[in-house]
Design an enzyme around this catalytic site. Structure first.
Site, PDB file in Angstrom:
ATOM      1  N   LYS A  52       0.972  -1.234   0.120  1.00 18.35           N
ATOM      2  CA  LYS A  52      -0.182  -0.039   0.042  1.00 18.35           C
ATOM      3  C   LYS A  52       0.711   1.230  -0.076  1.00 18.35           C
ATOM      4  CE  LYS A  52      -3.872  -2.538   2.331  1.00 18.35           C
ATOM      5  NZ  LYS A  52      -4.485  -2.844   3.615  1.00 18.35           N
ATOM      6  N   GLN A  96      -4.520  -1.513   9.873  1.00 22.04           N
ATOM      7  CA  GLN A  96      -4.451  -2.895   9.239  1.00 22.04           C
ATOM      8  C   GLN A  96      -4.851  -4.180  10.292  1.00 22.04           C
ATOM      9  OE1 GLN A  96      -3.321  -3.725   6.230  1.00 22.04           O
ATOM     10  NE2 GLN A  96      -3.912  -5.490   6.271  1.00 22.04           N
ATOM     11  N   ASP A 119     -10.664   2.924   4.515  1.00 24.05           N
ATOM     12  CA  ASP A 119     -10.976   1.331   4.547  1.00 24.05           C
ATOM     13  C   ASP A 119     -12.442   1.012   4.414  1.00 24.05           C
ATOM     14  OD1 ASP A 119      -9.004  -0.498   4.016  1.00 24.05           O
ATOM     15  OD2 ASP A 119      -8.562  -0.360   6.172  1.00 24.05           O
TER      16      ASP A 119
END
Ligand code: NAD
Length: 292
Positions: A52, A96, A119
């Site tokens: 990412k 994450q 997200d």
């Protein structure tokens, strides 16, 4: 049989984003800035976060990696989230997952400011998605929708079967495929570990999205001729013949299923790269037209 090439499509999307970033900065707008929080030293999570961050660099974004050991307290992590919420230079950030067991994941996700929730896991983002309002869509299902769109895969009126009901893939996928839009307008069956006669259901599917995390679960005799198969699974399987000592396996028995399909995603190179492209698109959206 056509391959839905996520690697090439993700690359094309990232080039489009890079061009948009260059145009933004030439107009005096802010360079989008994504932050990622990585807790602990899980190999797979580290790999995902690294890719990412690298993708951010390729697109001309700023990126910040906040890394802490697995024994961080929930309170300390919530403080990091609060700092990122209040840092005006950061447009969007992700924490994450999975987090260490002693931390309540939902409390952490709830603490993220919705306008920075790239997200798309915050309850307010999920609610807006269900209502088909503009919002950050969860990256993996969003990536699959973009792949279907860019390859012009017909979805209207089709029977889509989603295998797996996780909050990050299966459930949102079922909502996006059933929404009134293009791609969308599918009749969706959401299946899970308690579903009876799964094979009977998948055999009636025009589109199958497989997201359960069991390597080569979907076999040829579960799929009708001409089906579209989207393989979300990523499992590391020991393989001494590879330099890393493991191979990545999808949830589809690709060699036997692919010949029956009209479209199929490979693993690797299918859904995975699209997830990253979607995160970047969400971050661009979060940066909106903020001045530099
Ligand atoms: P999860 O473990 O949270 O959920 C698995 C789901 O599968 C559950 O809803 C469960 O009910 C269902 N399931 C389990 N066994 C089943 C069975 N026998 N029949 C039918 N349903 C069954 O999984 P997740 O987080 O959605 O991840 C699924 C897979 O996708 C994993 O391999 C993960 O690594 C991968 N993944 C890939 C990406 C990507 O970018 N490509 C992103 C997220 C997850």
């Amino acid at each position: 049989m056509n391959i839905l090439d996520g690697k090439a499509t993700s690359k094309a999307i990232q080039q489009e984003i890079a061009a948009e970033v260059a145009e933004r900065t030439s107009k005096g707008l802010k360079t989008p800035h994504l932050a990622a929080v990585l807790i602990g030293a899980d190999g797979a999570s580290q790999t995902y976060v690294n890719s990412k961050v690298k993708a951010c660099e390729r697109c001309g974004f700023k990126s910040t990696l906040v890394q802490r050991p697995a024994d961080i307290s929930e309170e300390e992590l919530l403080q990091i989230v609060d700092d990122l919420n209040n840092n005006d230079d950061i447009d969007g950030f992700i924490v994450q997952l999975p987090l260490p067991k002693h931390i309540n994941e939902q409390s952490v996700v709830n603490a993220i400011r919705q306008s920075k929730d790239v997200d798309g896991f915050h309850p307010a983002s999920v609610g807006k998605m269900v209502l088909n309002l503009p919002t950050f869509l969860p990256a993996t299902p969003y990536g699959i929708m973009q792949l279907l769109e860019r390859y012009d895969v017909p979805t209207q009126g089709k029977h889509a079967v989603v295998i797996g009901r996780s909050h990050i893939v299966g459930s949102p996928m079922s909502i996006l495929l059933s929404k009134n839009g293009a791609p969308g307008n599918c009749t969706v069956t959401l299946t899970h570990s308690r579903t009876k006669n799964l094979e009977e259901i998948t055999k009636t599917a025009d589109i199958i999205v497989v997201a359960l995390g069991v390597p080569e679960f979907l076999k040829a005799d579960m799929v009708k001729d001409g089906a579209v198969v989207i393989d979300v699974g990523i499992t590391r399987v020991e393989d001494a013949s590879t330099p890393k000592g493991y191979a990545i396996k999808g949830d589809v028995a690709y060699d036997e299923v692919a010949p029956k399909c009209s479209f199929i995603t490979p693993v690797p190179g299918g859904v995975g790269p699209m997830t990253i492209a979607s995160l970047l698109k969400n971050t661009l959206l979060a940066a909106a037209d903020k001045p530099a």
